[in-house]
Design an enzyme around this catalytic site. Structure first.
Site, mmCIF file in Angstrom:
data_model
loop_
_atom_site.group_PDB
_atom_site.id
_atom_site.type_symbol
_atom_site.label_atom_id
_atom_site.label_comp_id
_atom_site.label_asym_id
_atom_site.label_seq_id
_atom_site.Cartn_x
_atom_site.Cartn_y
_atom_site.Cartn_z
ATOM 1 N N LYS A 29 0.663 -0.908 0.208
ATOM 2 C CA LYS A 29 0.435 0.381 -0.355
ATOM 3 C C LYS A 29 1.538 1.094 0.104
ATOM 4 O O LYS A 29 1.831 1.118 0.489
ATOM 5 C CB LYS A 29 -0.842 0.095 0.998
ATOM 6 C CG LYS A 29 -2.113 -1.179 1.344
ATOM 7 C CD LYS A 29 -3.256 -0.794 2.282
ATOM 8 C CE LYS A 29 -3.899 -1.576 1.680
ATOM 9 N NZ LYS A 29 -5.057 -1.799 3.561
ATOM 10 N N HIS B 42 -7.931 -12.870 2.003
ATOM 11 C CA HIS B 42 -7.437 -12.411 3.407
ATOM 12 C C HIS B 42 -7.602 -12.959 4.593
ATOM 13 O O HIS B 42 -6.395 -13.091 5.934
ATOM 14 C CB HIS B 42 -8.643 -11.237 3.918
ATOM 15 C CG HIS B 42 -8.343 -10.246 4.695
ATOM 16 N ND1 HIS B 42 -7.546 -9.013 5.350
ATOM 17 C CD2 HIS B 42 -9.437 -10.746 6.393
ATOM 18 C CE1 HIS B 42 -8.088 -8.326 6.438
ATOM 19 N NE2 HIS B 42 -8.681 -9.660 6.610
ATOM 20 N N ARG C 265 -4.367 -14.282 4.948
ATOM 21 C CA ARG C 265 -3.321 -13.489 5.745
ATOM 22 C C ARG C 265 -2.822 -13.744 6.985
ATOM 23 O O ARG C 265 -2.589 -13.671 7.562
ATOM 24 C CB ARG C 265 -3.698 -12.054 4.458
ATOM 25 C CG ARG C 265 -2.519 -11.134 5.011
ATOM 26 C CD ARG C 265 -2.695 -10.146 4.286
ATOM 27 N NE ARG C 265 -2.398 -8.721 5.197
ATOM 28 C CZ ARG C 265 -1.120 -8.261 5.302
ATOM 29 N NH1 ARG C 265 0.024 -8.710 4.613
ATOM 30 N NH2 ARG C 265 -1.111 -6.920 6.041
ATOM 31 N N HIS D 277 2.396 -2.894 7.968
ATOM 32 C CA HIS D 277 1.773 -2.356 8.012
ATOM 33 C C HIS D 277 2.760 -1.365 8.811
ATOM 34 O O HIS D 277 3.581 -1.388 9.234
ATOM 35 C CB HIS D 277 0.914 -3.292 10.015
ATOM 36 C CG HIS D 277 0.117 -4.191 9.572
ATOM 37 N ND1 HIS D 277 -0.488 -4.850 10.621
ATOM 38 C CD2 HIS D 277 -0.759 -4.655 8.100
ATOM 39 C CE1 HIS D 277 -1.398 -5.689 9.562
ATOM 40 N NE2 HIS D 277 -1.487 -5.428 8.813
ATOM 41 N N TYR E 171 -5.125 -7.396 13.948
ATOM 42 C CA TYR E 171 -5.209 -7.710 13.211
ATOM 43 C C TYR E 171 -4.516 -9.481 13.985
ATOM 44 O O TYR E 171 -5.461 -10.496 13.262
ATOM 45 C CB TYR E 171 -4.500 -8.153 12.063
ATOM 46 C CG TYR E 171 -4.407 -8.194 10.916
ATOM 47 C CD1 TYR E 171 -5.375 -9.417 10.024
ATOM 48 C CD2 TYR E 171 -3.581 -8.318 9.724
ATOM 49 C CE1 TYR E 171 -5.393 -9.665 9.194
ATOM 50 C CE2 TYR E 171 -3.066 -8.866 9.168
ATOM 51 C CZ TYR E 171 -4.328 -9.452 8.268
ATOM 52 O OH TYR E 171 -4.570 -10.376 6.880
#
Length: 292
Positions: A167, A232, A235, A258, A267
């Site tokens: 990201k 997801h 992950r 992150h 998470y």
């Protein structure tokens, strides 16, 4: 769409390096609000207050996301001198609690891999490809977009690492297990397309939607609920199972890409009893006993 929204999105891309998916989400949220209140650049507090009623049927998390986009937009407007006031205080502030991702047990992961390995034994290219993708999702914790868009040059030659662009264009190194490297080698042997992508599809790379479909179908063939499986979820299983094995939270933060460790803490969930045991066993004062 107002010109101010275009300027805001250009700033997000240029200064903050927002990913394409993030940019698209901001655009949808801002355009949707503008359809309700009119030109956002001119909207005041009474206009924005109407959004609470318009969003009444949405989930709290959706309302929070939309309101966050608008707050950032108006913060940009004030910073750039395009407005003197910030009307975003009238936006709804729903109480949200970030839900934990779905969980796959060790047994379910094993069942999934047994099925994928049996299918890959046929040496059919699609089956070999699916096994390689499964190994990278669970073995390296890649996001769906990161996986499908991997360039062929990302495949390790000597060092057992992949260079991932995540990201915001941020790069990180993630390990490739021996199993995953073997699966990748098998895939490269049967991969026929001449493409710069590791997992090509026509003139581009495999889509995220297609990846989701492939995993759902694999779950069905393995007699698992397809609702429980997604990139997801794999992950999350990667992170959770590493943490259960004693991995450091900071290490997981780097592996998952992150920016904020608070995201990693949400998470990756672990039971309280294991955390207490970890402190009692690993803390420097663990061997000291309180006096009688």
């Amino acid at each position: 769409m107002s010109e101010a929204i275009d300027e805001f999105l250009a700033m997000m891309a240029a200064e903050r390096g927002a990913a394409a998916n993030t940019m698209a989400a901001y655009r949808r949220d801002l355009e949707g609000a503008e359809e309700i209140v009119g030109d956002l650049a001119l909207a005041g507090k009474p206009s924005l207050a109407r959004l609470g009623k318009a969003w009444a049927d949405l989930a709290p998390s959706s309302v929070a996301r939309k309101a966050s986009a608008l707050r950032q937009f108006y913060g940009f407007m004030v910073d750039e001198g395009l407005r003197k006031d910030d009307p975003s205080s009238s936006l709804p502030r729903p109480a949200t609690r970030r839900p934990l991702p779905k969980i796959l047990s060790h047994g379910e992961i094993e069942t999934l891999f047994v099925q994928a390995e049996e299918e890959a034994a046929s040496e059919m290219p699609q089956s070999v490809r699916l096994l390689a993708m499964l190994e990278l999702l669970y073995g390296s914790g890649l996001r769906a977009t990161e996986l499908v868009s991997l360039p062929l040059t990302a495949v390790p030659r000597d060092a057992p690492f992949l260079t991932i662009t995540g990201k915001g264009g941020q790069q990180r190194m993630v390990p490739v297990s021996g199993r995953a490297k073997e699966a990748l080698t098998r895939w490269l042997e049967v991969r026929e397309e001449k493409s710069r992508y590791l997992f090509p599809s026509r003139d581009k790379h495999l889509s995220r939607v297609r990846l989701y479909q492939m995993l759902k179908k694999l779950a069905l063939r393995a007699n698992l609920s397809p609702e429980k499986l997604s990139p997801h979820v794999l992950r999350h299983a990667f992170a959770t199972h590493l943490l259960e094995g004693g991995a450091d939270l900071r290490v997981l933060q780097n592996l998952l890409g992150h920016a904020d460790i608070a995201t990693t803490q949400i998470y990756t969930h672990v039971d309280a009893a294991r955390l207490v045991a970890l402190v009692n066993e690993r803390h420097p004062l663990a061997d000291r006993r309180a006096p009688d």
